[in-house]
Write an enzyme that holds these catalytic residues in place. Structure first.
Site, PDB file in Angstrom:
ATOM      1  N   THR A 166     -13.098  46.094 -16.078  1.00  0.00           N
ATOM      2  CA  THR A 166     -12.039  46.989 -15.599  1.00  0.00           C
ATOM      3  C   THR A 166     -10.937  46.200 -14.903  1.00  0.00           C
ATOM      4  O   THR A 166     -11.198  45.139 -14.315  1.00  0.00           O
ATOM      5  CB  THR A 166     -12.613  48.029 -14.619  1.00  0.00           C
ATOM      6  OG1 THR A 166     -11.534  48.752 -14.004  1.00  0.00           O
ATOM      7  CG2 THR A 166     -13.422  47.370 -13.516  1.00  0.00           C
ATOM      8  N   ASP A 167      -9.719  46.732 -14.940  1.00  0.00           N
ATOM      9  CA  ASP A 167      -8.623  46.097 -14.205  1.00  0.00           C
ATOM     10  C   ASP A 167      -8.788  46.237 -12.695  1.00  0.00           C
ATOM     11  O   ASP A 167      -8.108  45.551 -11.923  1.00  0.00           O
ATOM     12  CB  ASP A 167      -7.275  46.674 -14.644  1.00  0.00           C
ATOM     13  CG  ASP A 167      -7.135  48.181 -14.418  1.00  0.00           C
ATOM     14  OD1 ASP A 167      -8.118  48.825 -14.005  1.00  0.00           O
ATOM     15  OD2 ASP A 167      -6.039  48.714 -14.674  1.00  0.00           O
ATOM     16  N   GLU A 168      -9.715  47.087 -12.264  1.00  0.00           N
ATOM     17  CA  GLU A 168      -9.907  47.287 -10.823  1.00  0.00           C
ATOM     18  C   GLU A 168     -10.448  46.048 -10.118  1.00  0.00           C
ATOM     19  O   GLU A 168     -10.383  45.951  -8.889  1.00  0.00           O
ATOM     20  CB  GLU A 168     -10.814  48.493 -10.566  1.00  0.00           C
ATOM     21  CG  GLU A 168     -10.185  49.803 -11.000  1.00  0.00           C
ATOM     22  CD  GLU A 168     -10.957  51.022 -10.513  1.00  0.00           C
ATOM     23  OE1 GLU A 168     -11.445  51.004  -9.377  1.00  0.00           O
ATOM     24  OE2 GLU A 168     -11.059  51.991 -11.282  1.00  0.00           O
ATOM     25  N   GLU A 192     -22.268  52.303 -13.820  1.00  0.00           N
ATOM     26  CA  GLU A 192     -21.826  53.342 -12.891  1.00  0.00           C
ATOM     27  C   GLU A 192     -20.352  53.063 -12.650  1.00  0.00           C
ATOM     28  O   GLU A 192     -19.965  51.937 -12.327  1.00  0.00           O
ATOM     29  CB  GLU A 192     -22.614  53.254 -11.582  1.00  0.00           C
ATOM     30  CG  GLU A 192     -24.098  53.533 -11.729  1.00  0.00           C
ATOM     31  CD  GLU A 192     -24.393  55.012 -11.921  1.00  0.00           C
ATOM     32  OE1 GLU A 192     -23.490  55.833 -11.645  1.00  0.00           O
ATOM     33  OE2 GLU A 192     -25.507  55.338 -12.346  1.00  0.00           O
ATOM     34  N   ASP A 232     -28.911  54.072 -23.749  1.00  0.00           N
ATOM     35  CA  ASP A 232     -28.316  54.817 -22.636  1.00  0.00           C
ATOM     36  C   ASP A 232     -29.441  55.525 -21.887  1.00  0.00           C
ATOM     37  O   ASP A 232     -30.337  56.100 -22.512  1.00  0.00           O
ATOM     38  CB  ASP A 232     -27.301  55.839 -23.163  1.00  0.00           C
ATOM     39  CG  ASP A 232     -26.348  56.336 -22.090  1.00  0.00           C
ATOM     40  OD1 ASP A 232     -26.837  56.876 -21.078  1.00  0.00           O
ATOM     41  OD2 ASP A 232     -25.125  56.191 -22.273  1.00  0.00           O
ATOM     42  N   SER A 278     -18.866  45.472  -7.832  1.00  0.00           N
ATOM     43  CA  SER A 278     -20.024  45.312  -8.716  1.00  0.00           C
ATOM     44  C   SER A 278     -19.588  44.860 -10.108  1.00  0.00           C
ATOM     45  O   SER A 278     -20.257  44.048 -10.749  1.00  0.00           O
ATOM     46  CB  SER A 278     -20.821  46.618  -8.803  1.00  0.00           C
ATOM     47  OG  SER A 278     -20.089  47.635  -9.472  1.00  0.00           O
ATOM     48  N   LYS A 279     -18.449  45.361 -10.582  1.00  0.00           N
ATOM     49  CA  LYS A 279     -17.942  44.932 -11.882  1.00  0.00           C
ATOM     50  C   LYS A 279     -17.458  43.480 -11.833  1.00  0.00           C
ATOM     51  O   LYS A 279     -17.668  42.715 -12.790  1.00  0.00           O
ATOM     52  CB  LYS A 279     -16.807  45.845 -12.346  1.00  0.00           C
ATOM     53  CG  LYS A 279     -17.238  47.270 -12.678  1.00  0.00           C
ATOM     54  CD  LYS A 279     -18.208  47.326 -13.844  1.00  0.00           C
ATOM     55  CE  LYS A 279     -17.538  47.060 -15.178  1.00  0.00           C
ATOM     56  NZ  LYS A 279     -18.481  47.248 -16.320  1.00  0.00           N
ATOM     57  N   ARG A 321      -8.627  58.983  -0.801  1.00  0.00           N
ATOM     58  CA  ARG A 321      -9.842  58.185  -0.968  1.00  0.00           C
ATOM     59  C   ARG A 321      -9.780  56.952  -0.066  1.00  0.00           C
ATOM     60  O   ARG A 321      -8.708  56.373   0.147  1.00  0.00           O
ATOM     61  CB  ARG A 321      -9.946  57.768  -2.433  1.00  0.00           C
ATOM     62  CG  ARG A 321     -10.975  56.716  -2.740  1.00  0.00           C
ATOM     63  CD  ARG A 321     -10.796  56.162  -4.130  1.00  0.00           C
ATOM     64  NE  ARG A 321     -11.136  57.129  -5.151  1.00  0.00           N
ATOM     65  CZ  ARG A 321     -10.741  57.052  -6.407  1.00  0.00           C
ATOM     66  NH1 ARG A 321      -9.956  56.059  -6.791  1.00  0.00           N
ATOM     67  NH2 ARG A 321     -11.108  57.963  -7.289  1.00  0.00           N
ATOM     68  N   HIS A 381      -7.968  53.364  -1.243  1.00  0.00           N
ATOM     69  CA  HIS A 381      -7.394  53.784  -2.522  1.00  0.00           C
ATOM     70  C   HIS A 381      -6.323  52.790  -2.998  1.00  0.00           C
ATOM     71  O   HIS A 381      -5.310  52.574  -2.336  1.00  0.00           O
ATOM     72  CB  HIS A 381      -6.777  55.184  -2.375  1.00  0.00           C
ATOM     73  CG  HIS A 381      -6.620  55.906  -3.665  1.00  0.00           C
ATOM     74  ND1 HIS A 381      -6.190  57.213  -3.740  1.00  0.00           N
ATOM     75  CD2 HIS A 381      -6.829  55.520  -4.945  1.00  0.00           C
ATOM     76  CE1 HIS A 381      -6.160  57.599  -5.000  1.00  0.00           C
ATOM     77  NE2 HIS A 381      -6.536  56.576  -5.757  1.00  0.00           N
ATOM     78  N   TYR A 422     -17.625  49.853  -6.339  1.00  0.00           N
ATOM     79  CA  TYR A 422     -17.596  49.874  -7.801  1.00  0.00           C
ATOM     80  C   TYR A 422     -16.925  48.626  -8.360  1.00  0.00           C
ATOM     81  O   TYR A 422     -17.504  47.895  -9.184  1.00  0.00           O
ATOM     82  CB  TYR A 422     -16.874  51.122  -8.318  1.00  0.00           C
ATOM     83  CG  TYR A 422     -16.406  50.981  -9.750  1.00  0.00           C
ATOM     84  CD1 TYR A 422     -17.320  50.780 -10.785  1.00  0.00           C
ATOM     85  CD2 TYR A 422     -15.046  51.014 -10.077  1.00  0.00           C
ATOM     86  CE1 TYR A 422     -16.894  50.619 -12.104  1.00  0.00           C
ATOM     87  CE2 TYR A 422     -14.613  50.863 -11.373  1.00  0.00           C
ATOM     88  CZ  TYR A 422     -15.540  50.655 -12.391  1.00  0.00           C
ATOM     89  OH  TYR A 422     -15.119  50.488 -13.676  1.00  0.00           O
TER      90      TYR A 422
END
Length: 339
Positions: A125-127, A84, A33, A156-157, A276, A279, A153
Site C-alpha cells: 500500500t502507498d500508506e 487486515e 482465504d 504492519s504492511k 481519525r 489521519h 496497519y
C-alpha cells in the site's frame, strides 16, 4: 501457470481472481482465504463454478496447512493479498494486523522457499510512505520515498515489505512488491469510504465524513490494479518495488458530494464526525517506474469508474445488504455512533 492467490475472497483479491480466470482460461487459480469479516465466499460464487479454480479456507499464519496446499497444488507463483487492511480497526486492535500482515507473509515466503524457490509477489500500500502536505501538489510518492508510517496497519504492511526484500537478499527468493493507491470498484467491503457512502445514501442514512473531509486520496479502479499486478508478476524485475497509482486525486468530501449527485440525494445527508487518530492528509503516487518499465497506465478515469461502481452496487444489493445486516452493524455503531 498455477497461481496461489491469498485473500482472494476479499475486495482486490476477488477482482484479481476473476481477472486472471478471464485473461488466462488455461491457468489454475488456487485461492487461500480464512474468511474473516472482510472475506466473503459469496463473492467467489461464479469462480467456484470454474474447474480451474479451487478454494481453501485457510489462515496464512497456519504453517502446516499452507505447506499442505503447496505440496498438493505445486504452484508456480504466489500473489499475497491476504491482509487486515482497515486503519480504524488497526487502531482498535493492532495485534491481529501484526500477526496476519507480517507473520502470515513470513509463512507464505517460507513455503515458497521450501517448495522450489517459487515466484512471490507482495501486494502492499502507498500508506507505508506516510502522507504528503495538502499545500504541495507537486510532491508525489516514488519508490525511493522513505517509509514513514502513521498507523498500526501501515506499520504492519511496511514491516512485511521489509521482510519480503530481506528474503530476496538473504535467501535469493524471487520477489516483487507493488504499492497501490486507494482502490474502488465491485465487491468493495461496505466499511470503506465509497461503498459506505453509496449504501447509506441509498437509504437516506447520514453520510459520516471524518474531520472536514479535506483528506486527499489517489483513486485507482480495481481492474486497472489487477492488470498492473499481472504485468509485475510476469515481467517485473525481481527484487523491485513498483508504485501503482491512478493519477485521480480527490478530496474525500468531493467524492461524497459526487456520490450524492449521481444518486440524486441531498448533500444535507453529509455529517461531519470526529477525525481519525493520526489521519494522513494526502496520498499521491508517481507511477512512472511501472509505466516506463512495463508500459502500464491506468485506463479508467474516476468519473467513469465511479459510475460503474455505483451501478454495480445498485445491481448487487443482495451481496452488500447481507454484509451490513450482520456483525458489521456492531462495528458501525462503535466507529460512528459516538463521534
Amino acid at each position: 501457470m498455477t497461481m496461489i492467490v491469498t485473500g482472494g475472497a476479499g475486495f482486490i483479491g476477488s477482482n484479481f481472481v476473476y481477472y486472471m480466470l478471464d485473461r488466462y482460461p488455461d491457468d489454475k487459480i488456487i485461492c487461500v482465504d480464512c474468511l474473516t469479516y472482510a472475506g466473503n465466499l459469496s463473492t467467489l460464487k461464479k469462480a467456484l463454478k470454474n474447474p480451474n479454480f479451487k478454494f481453501y479456507k485457510t489462515d496464512i499464519c497456519d504453517r502446516k496447512a499452507v505447506n499442505e496446499i503447496f505440496e498438493k497444488e505445486k504452484p508456480d507463483a504466489v500473489v499475497n493479498f491476504a491482509a487486515e487492511s482497515h486503519v480504524d480497526r488497526s487502531i482498535e486492535n493492532p495485534e491481529i494486523f501484526l500477526k496476519t500482515n507480517i507473520l502470515g507473509t513470513q509463512v507464505m515466503m517460507d513455503a515458497c522457499r521450501k517448495y522450489g524457490n517459487i515466484r512471490y509477489h507482495q501486494v502492499s500500500t502507498d500508506e507505508v510512505y506516510g502522507d504528503l502536505p495538502l499545500d504541495r501538489p507537486d510532491l508525489f510518492f516514488t519508490e525511493e520515498t522513505p517509509i514513514h508510517t502513521s498507523s498500526p496497519y501501515s506499520s504492519s504492511k511496511a514491516g512485511a515489505d521489509l521482510l519480503v526484500l530481506a528474503y530476496h537478499r538473504t535467501y535469493g527468493l524471487p520477489v516483487t512488491i507493488s504499492r497501490c493507491s486507494n482502490n474502488y470498484g465491485p465487491y468493495h467491503f461496505p466499511e470503506k469510504l465509497i461503498p459506505l457512502m453509496i449504501a447509506n445514501a441509498l437509504v437516506d442514512k447520514p453520510l459520516p465524513v471524518y474531520g472536514k473531509g479535506e483528506n486527499v486520496r489517489d483513486w485507482l479502479y480495481v481492474e486497472d490494479h489487477c492488470k498492473a499486478i499481472d504485468l509485475i508478476v510476469r515481467k517485473g524485475r525481481i527484487g523491485e518495488v513498483y508504485n501503482v497509482g491512478g493519477h485521480n486525486e480527490l478530496a474525500n468530501i468531493d467524492i461524497v458530494k459526487l456520490i450524492c449527485k449521481e444518486l440524486d440525494k441531498p448533500e444535507s445527508l453529509i455529517t461531519y464526525v470526529a477525525d481519525r487518530k493520526g489521519h494522513d492528509m494526502r496520498y499521491a503516487i508517481d507511477p512512472s517506474k511501472i509505466h516506463n518499465e512495463l508500459g502500464w497506465l491506468p485506463e479508467t478515469k474516476f468519473q467513469d469508474g465511479i459510475k460503474k461502481t455505483i451501478q454495480w452496487y445498485l445491481d448487487n444489493k443482495e451481496w452488500w445488504q447481507e454484509i451490513i445486516n450482520g456483525e458489521y452493524q456492531n462495528y458501525y455503531a462503535k466507529m460512528y455512533g459516538q463521534r
